[in-house]
Design a protein around this motif. Sequence first.
Motif, PDB file in Angstrom:
ATOM      1  N   ALA A  69      -9.698   1.235 -22.101  1.00  0.00           N
ATOM      2  CA  ALA A  69     -10.416   2.141 -20.866  1.00  0.00           C
ATOM      3  C   ALA A  69      -9.952   0.704 -19.966  1.00  0.00           C
ATOM      4  N   TYR A  70      -9.837   0.939 -18.382  1.00  0.00           N
ATOM      5  CA  TYR A  70      -9.623  -0.030 -17.481  1.00  0.00           C
ATOM      6  C   TYR A  70     -10.689   0.025 -16.542  1.00  0.00           C
ATOM      7  N   ASN A  71     -10.572  -1.120 -16.254  1.00  0.00           N
ATOM      8  CA  ASN A  71     -11.198  -2.302 -14.667  1.00  0.00           C
ATOM      9  C   ASN A  71     -10.498  -2.828 -13.880  1.00  0.00           C
ATOM     10  N   VAL A  72     -11.257  -1.811 -12.354  1.00  0.00           N
ATOM     11  CA  VAL A  72     -10.158  -2.196 -11.437  1.00  0.00           C
ATOM     12  C   VAL A  72     -11.571  -3.422 -10.356  1.00  0.00           C
ATOM     13  N   ALA A  73     -10.859  -4.429 -10.363  1.00  0.00           N
ATOM     14  CA  ALA A  73     -11.902  -5.445  -9.036  1.00  0.00           C
ATOM     15  C   ALA A  73     -11.399  -5.577  -8.260  1.00  0.00           C
ATOM     16  N   PRO A  74     -12.024  -5.426  -6.914  1.00  0.00           N
ATOM     17  CA  PRO A  74     -13.265  -5.976  -7.103  1.00  0.00           C
ATOM     18  C   PRO A  74     -13.587  -3.739  -7.232  1.00  0.00           C
ATOM     19  N   SER A  75     -15.243  -4.493  -7.511  1.00  0.00           N
ATOM     20  CA  SER A  75     -14.993  -2.047  -7.933  1.00  0.00           C
ATOM     21  C   SER A  75     -15.403  -1.239  -6.942  1.00  0.00           C
ATOM     22  N   THR A  76     -15.461  -2.166  -5.153  1.00  0.00           N
ATOM     23  CA  THR A  76     -15.127  -1.431  -4.164  1.00  0.00           C
ATOM     24  C   THR A  76     -13.319  -0.605  -3.589  1.00  0.00           C
ATOM     25  N   THR A  77     -12.527  -1.569  -4.516  1.00  0.00           N
ATOM     26  CA  THR A  77     -11.339  -0.672  -4.761  1.00  0.00           C
ATOM     27  C   THR A  77     -10.871  -0.111  -5.702  1.00  0.00           C
ATOM     28  N   GLY A  78     -11.972   0.016  -6.210  1.00  0.00           N
ATOM     29  CA  GLY A  78     -11.023   1.252  -7.601  1.00  0.00           C
ATOM     30  C   GLY A  78     -11.126   2.917  -6.398  1.00  0.00           C
ATOM     31  N   SER A  79     -12.190   3.599  -6.039  1.00  0.00           N
ATOM     32  CA  SER A  79     -11.293   4.336  -5.467  1.00  0.00           C
ATOM     33  C   SER A  79     -10.009   4.593  -4.691  1.00  0.00           C
ATOM     34  N   TYR A  80      -9.418   3.630  -4.677  1.00  0.00           N
ATOM     35  CA  TYR A  80      -8.073   3.531  -3.275  1.00  0.00           C
ATOM     36  C   TYR A  80      -7.275   3.337  -4.377  1.00  0.00           C
ATOM     37  N   PHE A  81      -7.428   3.202  -5.911  1.00  0.00           N
ATOM     38  CA  PHE A  81      -6.736   2.780  -6.559  1.00  0.00           C
ATOM     39  C   PHE A  81      -6.425   3.951  -7.841  1.00  0.00           C
ATOM     40  N   GLN A  82      -4.643   4.608  -7.631  1.00  0.00           N
ATOM     41  CA  GLN A  82      -4.488   6.028  -8.198  1.00  0.00           C
ATOM     42  C   GLN A  82      -3.183   5.778  -9.594  1.00  0.00           C
ATOM     43  N   LYS A  83      -3.955   6.238 -10.470  1.00  0.00           N
ATOM     44  CA  LYS A  83      -2.859   6.368 -11.909  1.00  0.00           C
ATOM     45  C   LYS A  83      -2.466   7.324 -11.804  1.00  0.00           C
ATOM     46  N   ILE A  84      -1.340   7.383 -11.745  1.00  0.00           N
ATOM     47  CA  ILE A  84      -0.025   8.815 -11.942  1.00  0.00           C
ATOM     48  C   ILE A  84       0.155   8.449 -13.210  1.00  0.00           C
ATOM     49  N   LEU A 119       0.680  -1.276   0.087  1.00  0.00           N
ATOM     50  CA  LEU A 119       0.309   0.096  -0.194  1.00  0.00           C
ATOM     51  C   LEU A 119       0.499   1.243  -0.295  1.00  0.00           C
ATOM     52  N   GLY A 120       0.810   2.341  -0.969  1.00  0.00           N
ATOM     53  CA  GLY A 120       1.471   3.415  -0.647  1.00  0.00           C
ATOM     54  C   GLY A 120       2.569   3.516  -1.830  1.00  0.00           C
ATOM     55  N   GLU A 121       2.799   2.374  -2.550  1.00  0.00           N
ATOM     56  CA  GLU A 121       4.087   2.060  -3.113  1.00  0.00           C
ATOM     57  C   GLU A 121       3.881   2.217  -4.596  1.00  0.00           C
ATOM     58  N   PHE A 142       1.549   3.371 -11.035  1.00  0.00           N
ATOM     59  CA  PHE A 142       0.412   3.619 -10.498  1.00  0.00           C
ATOM     60  C   PHE A 142       0.254   3.298  -9.074  1.00  0.00           C
ATOM     61  N   TYR A 143      -1.141   3.554  -7.792  1.00  0.00           N
ATOM     62  CA  TYR A 143      -0.267   3.135  -6.121  1.00  0.00           C
ATOM     63  C   TYR A 143      -1.453   2.929  -6.092  1.00  0.00           C
ATOM     64  N   VAL A 144      -1.901   2.138  -4.665  1.00  0.00           N
ATOM     65  CA  VAL A 144      -3.249   1.840  -4.146  1.00  0.00           C
ATOM     66  C   VAL A 144      -2.788   2.170  -2.881  1.00  0.00           C
ATOM     67  N   ASP A 145      -3.912   4.003  -2.637  1.00  0.00           N
ATOM     68  CA  ASP A 145      -4.170   4.188  -1.291  1.00  0.00           C
ATOM     69  C   ASP A 145      -3.698   3.669  -0.255  1.00  0.00           C
ATOM     70  N   ALA A 146      -3.216   4.038   0.401  1.00  0.00           N
ATOM     71  CA  ALA A 146      -2.620   2.878   2.124  1.00  0.00           C
ATOM     72  C   ALA A 146      -3.995   3.588   2.584  1.00  0.00           C
ATOM     73  N   SER A 147      -5.034   4.647   2.903  1.00  0.00           N
ATOM     74  CA  SER A 147      -5.954   4.864   3.723  1.00  0.00           C
ATOM     75  C   SER A 147      -6.969   3.406   3.341  1.00  0.00           C
ATOM     76  N   LEU A 148      -6.347   2.258   2.704  1.00  0.00           N
ATOM     77  CA  LEU A 148      -7.537   1.022   1.957  1.00  0.00           C
ATOM     78  C   LEU A 148      -7.742   0.196   3.490  1.00  0.00           C
ATOM     79  N   ALA A 149      -6.260   0.545   4.184  1.00  0.00           N
ATOM     80  CA  ALA A 149      -5.861  -0.309   5.406  1.00  0.00           C
ATOM     81  C   ALA A 149      -7.584  -0.023   5.900  1.00  0.00           C
ATOM     82  N   LYS A 150      -7.308   1.043   6.394  1.00  0.00           N
ATOM     83  CA  LYS A 150      -8.612   1.332   7.215  1.00  0.00           C
ATOM     84  C   LYS A 150     -10.173   1.229   6.943  1.00  0.00           C
TER      85      LYS A 150
END
Length: 119
Positions: free
Chosen positions: A37-52, A14-16, A74-82
């Motif tokens: 077009a991209y897809n992130v699954a599960p969809s509940t993680t989409g808001s944590y997936f950040q493309k630079i 997370l955060g890397e 990209f990185y996966v936002d560390a707030s996913l852990a919360k």
Amino acid sequence: MAVRAEQNEIKVELGEVVTVNYMVTNLAARETVGQAAYNVAPSTTGSYFQKINCFCFTEQRMAPGEKREMTVVFYVDASLAKDSELDDLDTITLSYSFYAVREPTKPLADAATGKTGKL
């Protein structure tokens, strides 16, 4: 266009910030302009997936049969852990699809020069 990740699986902290390469091939017998077009699954993680940076940000013009390496950073936002709803999460899948982009139609007459085009 065909899109294939150069690695099927990677471990991400997370955060890397991570760079992933994709091989894109134009399977058409003609030049093609496409937009990924991209897809992130599960969809509940989409808001944590950040493309630079991503090849999906721009249209891609490719010659017939052309193969090209394209990247996403990209990185996966560390707030996913919360997020307690995602406590059991151990895999996020990123996938891409390419869609043909229509070329703009050319006008039959150029108003500036008065020249007409062929039909």
